[in-house]
Write a protein that holds these residues in place. Structure first.
Motif, PDB file in Angstrom:
ATOM      1  N   MET A 148       0.830  -1.206   0.000  1.00 46.00           N
ATOM      2  CA  MET A 148       0.000   0.000   0.000  1.00 46.00           C
ATOM      3  C   MET A 148       0.866   1.259   0.000  1.00 46.00           C
ATOM      4  O   MET A 148       2.041   1.215   0.332  1.00 46.00           O
ATOM      5  N   ALA A 149       0.253   2.375  -0.363  1.00 43.94           N
ATOM      6  CA  ALA A 149       0.964   3.646  -0.463  1.00 43.94           C
ATOM      7  C   ALA A 149       1.431   4.164   0.903  1.00 43.94           C
ATOM      8  O   ALA A 149       2.415   4.902   0.968  1.00 43.94           O
ATOM      9  N   ARG A 150       0.720   3.797   1.949  1.00 41.14           N
ATOM     10  CA  ARG A 150       1.106   4.191   3.310  1.00 41.14           C
ATOM     11  C   ARG A 150       1.182   2.946   4.176  1.00 41.14           C
ATOM     12  O   ARG A 150       0.412   2.003   3.988  1.00 41.14           O
ATOM     13  N   GLU A 151       2.038   2.991   5.141  1.00 43.92           N
ATOM     14  CA  GLU A 151       2.324   1.822   5.978  1.00 43.92           C
ATOM     15  C   GLU A 151       1.088   1.212   6.621  1.00 43.92           C
ATOM     16  O   GLU A 151       0.930  -0.007   6.654  1.00 43.92           O
ATOM     17  N   HIS A 152       0.171   2.027   7.150  1.00 40.51           N
ATOM     18  CA  HIS A 152      -0.959   1.503   7.919  1.00 40.51           C
ATOM     19  C   HIS A 152      -2.237   1.279   7.099  1.00 40.51           C
ATOM     20  O   HIS A 152      -3.246   0.852   7.654  1.00 40.51           O
ATOM     21  N   ILE A 153      -2.206   1.569   5.801  1.00 38.46           N
ATOM     22  CA  ILE A 153      -3.376   1.262   4.969  1.00 38.46           C
ATOM     23  C   ILE A 153      -3.427  -0.252   4.773  1.00 38.46           C
ATOM     24  O   ILE A 153      -2.453  -0.877   4.358  1.00 38.46           O
ATOM     25  N   LEU A 154      -4.589  -0.832   5.078  1.00 38.10           N
ATOM     26  CA  LEU A 154      -4.772  -2.278   4.943  1.00 38.10           C
ATOM     27  C   LEU A 154      -5.635  -2.651   3.749  1.00 38.10           C
ATOM     28  O   LEU A 154      -5.633  -3.806   3.325  1.00 38.10           O
ATOM     29  N   VAL A 155      -6.416  -1.689   3.216  1.00 36.02           N
ATOM     30  CA  VAL A 155      -7.342  -1.991   2.127  1.00 36.02           C
ATOM     31  C   VAL A 155      -7.516  -0.772   1.227  1.00 36.02           C
ATOM     32  O   VAL A 155      -7.478   0.375   1.701  1.00 36.02           O
ATOM     33  N   GLU A 156      -7.698  -1.040  -0.058  1.00 37.33           N
ATOM     34  CA  GLU A 156      -8.059  -0.012  -1.037  1.00 37.33           C
ATOM     35  C   GLU A 156      -9.094  -0.651  -1.956  1.00 37.33           C
ATOM     36  O   GLU A 156      -8.950  -1.810  -2.343  1.00 37.33           O
ATOM     37  N   ILE A 157     -10.129   0.126  -2.295  1.00 37.54           N
ATOM     38  CA  ILE A 157     -11.214  -0.416  -3.127  1.00 37.54           C
ATOM     39  C   ILE A 157     -11.554   0.586  -4.228  1.00 37.54           C
ATOM     40  O   ILE A 157     -11.692   1.778  -3.970  1.00 37.54           O
ATOM     41  N   LYS A 158     -11.695   0.069  -5.430  1.00 35.85           N
ATOM     42  CA  LYS A 158     -12.063   0.865  -6.602  1.00 35.85           C
ATOM     43  C   LYS A 158     -13.277   0.210  -7.241  1.00 35.85           C
ATOM     44  O   LYS A 158     -13.328  -1.007  -7.366  1.00 35.85           O
ATOM     45  N   VAL A 159     -14.277   1.018  -7.632  1.00 33.12           N
ATOM     46  CA  VAL A 159     -15.468   0.452  -8.268  1.00 33.12           C
ATOM     47  C   VAL A 159     -15.816   1.206  -9.547  1.00 33.12           C
ATOM     48  O   VAL A 159     -15.456   2.365  -9.728  1.00 33.12           O
ATOM     49  N   ILE A 160     -16.538   0.500 -10.401  1.00 30.10           N
ATOM     50  CA  ILE A 160     -17.145   1.054 -11.595  1.00 30.10           C
ATOM     51  C   ILE A 160     -18.624   0.738 -11.485  1.00 30.10           C
ATOM     52  O   ILE A 160     -18.999  -0.402 -11.189  1.00 30.10           O
ATOM     53  N   ALA A 161     -19.473   1.751 -11.681  1.00 31.13           N
ATOM     54  CA  ALA A 161     -20.925   1.555 -11.537  1.00 31.13           C
ATOM     55  C   ALA A 161     -21.660   2.194 -12.703  1.00 31.13           C
ATOM     56  O   ALA A 161     -21.173   3.141 -13.319  1.00 31.13           O
ATOM     57  N   ALA A 162     -22.839   1.676 -12.964  1.00 32.06           N
ATOM     58  CA  ALA A 162     -23.698   2.230 -14.017  1.00 32.06           C
ATOM     59  C   ALA A 162     -24.626   3.271 -13.398  1.00 32.06           C
ATOM     60  O   ALA A 162     -25.026   3.149 -12.232  1.00 32.06           O
ATOM     61  N   LEU A 163     -24.965   4.274 -14.179  1.00 30.85           N
ATOM     62  CA  LEU A 163     -25.999   5.214 -13.748  1.00 30.85           C
ATOM     63  C   LEU A 163     -27.368   4.562 -14.025  1.00 30.85           C
ATOM     64  O   LEU A 163     -27.484   3.755 -14.946  1.00 30.85           O
ATOM     65  N   PRO A 164     -28.387   4.934 -13.253  1.00 29.02           N
ATOM     66  CA  PRO A 164     -29.717   4.367 -13.499  1.00 29.02           C
ATOM     67  C   PRO A 164     -30.271   4.795 -14.852  1.00 29.02           C
ATOM     68  O   PRO A 164     -29.891   5.779 -15.400  1.00 29.02           O
TER      69      PRO A 164
END
Length: 164
Positions: A148-164
């Motif tokens: 990770m970019a920083r020592e204490h970051i344990l998770v990173e999440i990226k999403v792609i979503a559709a608009l209604p």
């Protein structure tokens, strides 16, 4: 013999005329295609305050693309994977809402955890509660281990979503 030479010259002449006409037709078609009006490129809509490296969200062609989201920076050293995942998913909810969609419209998710042996189970438990039971629509997901970019970051999440 003279007649055969004459027939050959006529045939060669016809072939040359055919090639010239073919080339002229091809050039004319290309010119017409180049003059045909092009569809305007779909605009990009940037959501959130710009950061040094990336925008938090971009909307293009009715699709929402989120940058990778991480937990709250001030609490990193005191939070475990479950808390960091909750914080990250809360940020994702807020961004999706700001873009006009929600987690039920997620098409794809990418999850990075610092240590898959240690962190996957805790992240996945929070994730499963967040996406809902089996009756709720869900997108595809990948999860991998990553520094990770920083020592204490344990998770990173990226999403792609559709608009209604």
């Amino acid at each position: 013999v003279g007649r055969k030479k004459l027939e050959k010259k006529i045939m060669n002449s016809d072939q040359r005329i055919g090639m010239v006409l073919g080339a002229t037709l091809a050039a004319g078609t290309a010119a017409l295609l180049m003059r045909r009006p092009q569809a305007a490129a779909a605009p990009l809509k940037h959501i959130g305050l710009p950061r040094a490296r990336a925008c938090p969200a971009v909307i293009h062609n009715n699709t929402v693309y989120l940058s990778g989201q991480v937990p709250d920076i001030p609490t990193l050293s005191t939070s475990d994977i479950a808390e960091q995942t909750r914080q990250t998913l809360s940020k994702i909810d807020a961004l999706l809402l700001q873009c006009g969609t929600d987690r039920t419209r997620i098409v794809s998710s990418q999850v990075w955890v610092k240590d898959i042996e240690r962190d996957f189970e805790g992240m996945n438990e929070v994730w499963n509660a967040w996406v809902g039971d089996d009756s709720q629509p869900k997108g595809v997901r990948a999860c991998v281990q990553s520094p990770m970019a920083r020592e204490h970051i344990l998770v990173e999440i990226k999403v792609i979503a559709a608009l209604p």
